[in-house]
Design a protein around this motif. Structure first.
Motif, mmCIF file in Angstrom:
data_model
loop_
_atom_site.group_PDB
_atom_site.id
_atom_site.type_symbol
_atom_site.label_atom_id
_atom_site.label_comp_id
_atom_site.label_asym_id
_atom_site.label_seq_id
_atom_site.Cartn_x
_atom_site.Cartn_y
_atom_site.Cartn_z
ATOM 1 N N GLN A 165 0.734 -1.459 -0.257
ATOM 2 C CA GLN A 165 0.242 -0.025 -0.126
ATOM 3 C C GLN A 165 0.587 1.692 0.001
ATOM 4 O O GLN A 165 0.046 2.669 0.717
ATOM 5 N N GLY A 166 2.025 1.269 0.019
ATOM 6 C CA GLY A 166 2.992 2.394 0.022
ATOM 7 C C GLY A 166 2.736 3.217 -1.133
ATOM 8 O O GLY A 166 1.988 4.274 -0.770
ATOM 9 N N GLY A 167 2.540 3.011 -2.601
ATOM 10 C CA GLY A 167 2.547 3.798 -3.946
ATOM 11 C C GLY A 167 0.523 4.393 -3.722
ATOM 12 O O GLY A 167 0.815 5.524 -3.775
ATOM 13 N N SER A 168 -0.375 3.207 -3.404
ATOM 14 C CA SER A 168 -1.676 3.436 -2.952
ATOM 15 C C SER A 168 -2.383 4.365 -2.146
ATOM 16 O O SER A 168 -2.337 5.877 -2.908
ATOM 17 N N GLN A 169 -1.345 4.690 -1.114
ATOM 18 C CA GLN A 169 -2.159 5.599 -0.600
ATOM 19 C C GLN A 169 -1.459 6.413 -0.340
ATOM 20 O O GLN A 169 -2.094 7.690 -0.431
ATOM 21 N N ALA A 170 -0.086 6.681 -0.918
ATOM 22 C CA ALA A 170 0.192 8.262 -1.288
ATOM 23 C C ALA A 170 -0.366 8.711 -2.336
ATOM 24 O O ALA A 170 -0.565 9.912 -2.385
ATOM 25 N N ILE A 171 -1.037 8.068 -3.656
ATOM 26 C CA ILE A 171 -1.804 8.317 -4.203
ATOM 27 C C ILE A 171 -3.190 9.312 -3.361
ATOM 28 O O ILE A 171 -3.634 9.636 -4.237
ATOM 29 N N GLU A 172 -3.558 7.965 -2.845
ATOM 30 C CA GLU A 172 -4.885 8.232 -2.240
ATOM 31 C C GLU A 172 -4.632 9.959 -1.139
ATOM 32 O O GLU A 172 -5.327 10.556 -1.325
ATOM 33 N N ASP A 173 -3.982 9.979 -0.576
ATOM 34 C CA ASP A 173 -3.135 11.898 0.434
ATOM 35 C C ASP A 173 -3.669 12.342 -1.183
ATOM 36 O O ASP A 173 -4.327 13.330 -0.724
ATOM 37 N N ALA A 174 -2.991 12.081 -2.167
ATOM 38 C CA ALA A 174 -3.197 13.577 -2.969
ATOM 39 C C ALA A 174 -4.023 13.667 -3.791
ATOM 40 O O ALA A 174 -4.414 14.743 -3.605
ATOM 41 N N ALA A 175 -4.822 12.929 -3.755
ATOM 42 C CA ALA A 175 -6.486 13.081 -4.059
ATOM 43 C C ALA A 175 -7.789 13.442 -3.020
ATOM 44 O O ALA A 175 -7.921 14.447 -3.349
ATOM 45 N N VAL A 233 -11.301 7.225 -2.662
ATOM 46 C CA VAL A 233 -11.230 8.210 -1.183
ATOM 47 C C VAL A 233 -11.602 9.351 -1.850
ATOM 48 O O VAL A 233 -12.086 10.304 -1.043
ATOM 49 N N GLU A 234 -12.476 9.677 -3.577
ATOM 50 C CA GLU A 234 -12.991 10.844 -3.248
ATOM 51 C C GLU A 234 -14.148 10.899 -2.759
ATOM 52 O O GLU A 234 -14.865 12.310 -2.321
ATOM 53 N N ASN A 235 -14.907 10.457 -3.684
ATOM 54 C CA ASN A 235 -16.274 9.952 -2.313
ATOM 55 C C ASN A 235 -16.331 10.844 -0.907
ATOM 56 O O ASN A 235 -16.991 10.426 -0.506
ATOM 57 N N TYR A 236 -15.312 9.388 -0.541
ATOM 58 C CA TYR A 236 -15.241 9.350 1.002
ATOM 59 C C TYR A 236 -14.781 10.891 1.592
ATOM 60 O O TYR A 236 -15.796 11.439 2.143
ATOM 61 N N HIS A 251 -17.845 13.367 3.691
ATOM 62 C CA HIS A 251 -17.700 13.338 5.264
ATOM 63 C C HIS A 251 -16.430 15.104 5.211
ATOM 64 O O HIS A 251 -16.792 15.113 6.084
ATOM 65 N N PHE A 252 -16.103 15.391 4.693
ATOM 66 C CA PHE A 252 -15.540 16.890 4.528
ATOM 67 C C PHE A 252 -15.942 17.903 5.718
ATOM 68 O O PHE A 252 -15.136 18.324 6.137
ATOM 69 N N GLU A 253 -17.476 18.325 5.336
ATOM 70 C CA GLU A 253 -17.836 19.392 6.453
ATOM 71 C C GLU A 253 -18.194 18.813 7.524
ATOM 72 O O GLU A 253 -17.930 19.316 8.152
ATOM 73 N N THR A 254 -18.418 17.815 7.899
ATOM 74 C CA THR A 254 -18.337 17.281 8.653
ATOM 75 C C THR A 254 -16.703 17.174 9.817
ATOM 76 O O THR A 254 -16.373 17.920 11.402
ATOM 77 N N PHE A 255 -15.663 16.834 9.484
ATOM 78 C CA PHE A 255 -14.391 16.423 10.036
ATOM 79 C C PHE A 255 -14.116 18.294 10.175
ATOM 80 O O PHE A 255 -13.618 18.532 10.876
ATOM 81 N N ALA A 256 -14.359 18.988 8.989
ATOM 82 C CA ALA A 256 -13.683 20.423 8.751
ATOM 83 C C ALA A 256 -14.438 20.478 10.024
ATOM 84 O O ALA A 256 -13.719 22.282 10.525
#
Length: 404
Positions: free
Chosen positions: A267-277, A366-369, A373-378
């Motif tokens: 998951q090293g590369g996968s999680q980095a891509i999710e971070d970027a998105a 990750v984009e749908n997530y 959920h962005f507004e709740t966390f923000a």
């Protein structure tokens, strides 16, 4: 368009790993000859520049750029190295080795495990993430596949399938690359720490590893015999860093620079891509404006931490399952001895599935997530934050996601 793209493509390494560039016809007699060596195992170039008059020579480090048309070298690539960060709450910047300063609204750092940027940003009183020795190390390398294709014993390993071999407290994997034009491998095993290191340039001849693998599948051994060397790294269990964002709030880390993964997590590369998105959407969901950057980055971190911890935990559990799948040789001998006794015919315990646990992570969007959920966390960070409809619609459009 095709002609233009081809003209910009970097030249590929030559079939012959040595060539000489002679001076141009109108050059003076003292113009040096440049001999170019390509080292296939490390995929690096070395230049030997020789003066034809004095016969003096110099070896030029491969970090320098060389233009074979003009027979000149430059430091363009080396000058692009980041040597300093300006952590500002208004306009962060990076300083390049060549002296240039690049300013931006936000700086994203993705410089991998043992991130130099973390120490450049916080050289004093930095609380590093806890590193727990795992007791294991990993060999890994990658090569082009010319010799493998000609080897009937192992050429089928280039068919696009990732393969895994299990041994007592060890496992090995092969990974076809570039549509079958390359092959990578990893070999993870118990290690007391005396041979491997945390140096990511710690390269060793392949012979020592092959000796450890005596008795394994001949197909695997045939493939690995084509590798001249491998990197050998100590595996540590690392929790995500405490600090993902700089004190100024505008420089942020992604990928292994802030949350390294064990090799068995895949998951090293996968999680980095999710971070970027996630960061891209968070920036859009705060209006895509400079004043929204600090909240966007804090929300990104809050959204991503649970996902990262899950991936790291699965990687650790995956290694444990694979390395305990086959008992040690002594235990196998005891089991065989008991099975030969007709009075003990009870079936042994069932073994766990060999399906990689991290397959459970693949259905995550990750984009749908983030959109959901962005507004709740923000708002948990800034109770006064209001997510404008136009910001959400613009973020969804950029991510090509249809809103309900």
């Amino acid at each position: 368009m095709a002609t233009t793209a081809a003209a910009k493509r970097k030249p590929t390494p030559p079939l012959v790993p040595f060539r000489t560039h002679s001076p141009q016809p109108n050059a003076s007699k003292d113009t040096p000859l440049t001999h170019v060596f390509f080292h296939q195992p490390t995929s690096t170039w070395t230049y030997l520049v020789v003066c034809p008059t004095t016969r003096k020579a110099a070896v030029i480090d491969s970090v320098l750029d060389f233009d074979p048309v003009t027979n000149t070298v430059s430091t363009e690539t080396a000058d692009g190295e980041v040597v300093k960060y300006w952590d500002s709450n208004e306009e962060p910047a990076v300083v390049l080795r060549g002296g240039e300063t690049l300013r931006a609204d936000v700086v994203i750092v993705a410089d991998g495990v043992h991130s130099p940027a973390r120490w450049l940003l916080t050289p004093h009183a930095r609380k590093a993430a806890e590193k727990i020795p795992s007791g294991y190390s990993v060999h890994r390398s990658a090569i082009s596949a010319e010799k493998l294709k000609a080897d009937s014993r192992c050429s089928h390993l280039l068919d696009g399938t990732i393969r895994t071999w299990l041994g007592p407290d060890a496992h090995a994997c092969t990974y076809p690359l570039d549509n079958g034009n390359g092959l990578a491998f990893t070999y993870t095993h118990r290690d007391d720490g005396s041979l491997a290191s945390l140096d990511w340039r710690d390269k060793k001849p392949i012979a020592g590893m092959l000796k450890e693998l005596q008795g394994w599948d001949p197909v695997l051994l045939a493939a690995l015999s084509h590798f001249p060397s491998s990197l050998h790294w100590t595996i540590v269990d690392e929790k995500p860093e405490e600090e993902w964002i700089s004190a100024g709030g505008r420089i942020c880390f992604v990928g292994d620079s802030v949350h390294p993964m064990m090799p068995t997590a895949f998951q090293g590369g996968s999680q980095a891509i999710e971070d970027a998105a996630a960061i891209a959407l968070c920036l859009a969901l705060t209006g895509g404006r400079p004043d929204g950057v600090p909240l966007a980055l804090e929300t990104y971190e809050a959204l991503r931490r649970p996902r990262i911890k899950e991936a790291q935990a699965l990687g650790k559990l995956q290694q444990d399952l694979w390395h305990q799948y086959l008992p040690p040789p002594a235990a196998r001998r005891r089991r065989l001895s008991r099975s030969s006794d007709s009075s003990t015919n009870a079936p042994g315990p069932s073994r766990p599935s060999l399906c990689p646990l991290t397959f459970a992570l693949y259905d995550y969007d990750v984009e749908n997530y983030v959109l959901e959920h962005f507004e709740t966390f923000a708002r948990a960070i800034d109770p006064d934050f209001v997510l404008k409809t136009s910001w959400r619609e613009d973020a969804a459009r950029k991510a090509n996601i249809a809103l309900d």
